[in-house]
Design an enzyme around this catalytic site. Structure first.
Site, PDB file in Angstrom:
ATOM      1  N   LYS A   3       0.640   4.466   6.889  1.00 44.49           N
ATOM      2  CA  LYS A   3       0.024   5.309   5.864  1.00 44.49           C
ATOM      3  C   LYS A   3       0.506   6.750   6.030  1.00 44.49           C
ATOM      4  O   LYS A   3       1.019   7.136   7.072  1.00 44.49           O
ATOM      5  CB  LYS A   3      -1.514   5.304   5.991  1.00 44.49           C
ATOM      6  N   SER A  44       0.800  -1.225   0.000  1.00 46.37           N
ATOM      7  CA  SER A  44       0.000   0.000   0.000  1.00 46.37           C
ATOM      8  C   SER A  44       0.834   1.276   0.000  1.00 46.37           C
ATOM      9  O   SER A  44       0.308   2.348  -0.301  1.00 46.37           O
ATOM     10  CB  SER A  44      -0.962   0.018   1.190  1.00 46.37           C
TER      11      SER A  44
END
Length: 146
Positions: free
Chosen positions: A104, A67
């Site tokens: 993230k 990701s």
């Protein structure tokens, strides 16, 4: 070193090592034309001193997944995470979200927090009051194998 697996990250607590410095050449290594060997000056370098600013608040975690590939974080990379740093917009953070750890990019605007992946195949996550959410630490460095 103690390891603990949680979700997509494996955390490591570093062991203190005295005199763990390696050889360091105090000039840039040319990626263009070679530099004469006599230009190199040898010193000792401690990666702990270079990468760790607060030993008590620093942890390592291995990335699992894709990701964050756009930010240069690949599967099995080793993250250096400092829990003493304040979270800020655009920083890469390790977060605890609904029982899982994730890494993230933070997006903060007004009263909203978003977790943005760096891969278009993954959705942006809006944090709401329904989430069990904690910013666990800020990524300061990444160590890669070549």
């Amino acid at each position: 070193m103690i390891a603990h697996k949680s979700g997509s990250l494996t955390f490591f607590t570093p062991d203190a090592v005295d005199n763990a410095a390696g050889q360091f050449f105090d000039t840039g290594i040319s990626a263009g034309f070679p530099s004469p060997a006599e230009d190199f000056k040898e010193h000792r370098l401690s990666l702990d001193e270079e990468l760790v600013k607060n030993k008590e608040a620093t942890f390592y975690a291995k990335v699992s997944g894709q990701s964050m590939i756009g930010a240069g974080l690949d599967d099995n990379d080793l993250l250096v995470i400092d829990r003493s740093l304040e979270p800020e917009n655009n920083k890469i953070a390790v977060c605890f979200l609904d029982g899982e750890f994730t890494v993230k990019r933070l997006r903060v605007s007004k009263d909203e927090v978003w977790l943005q992946p760096e891969n278009p195949n993954y959705p942006i996550i809006k944090i709401t009051e329904d989430n069990n959410f904690l910013i666990w630490g800020i990524v300061t460095n990444v160590i890669k194998k070549v």
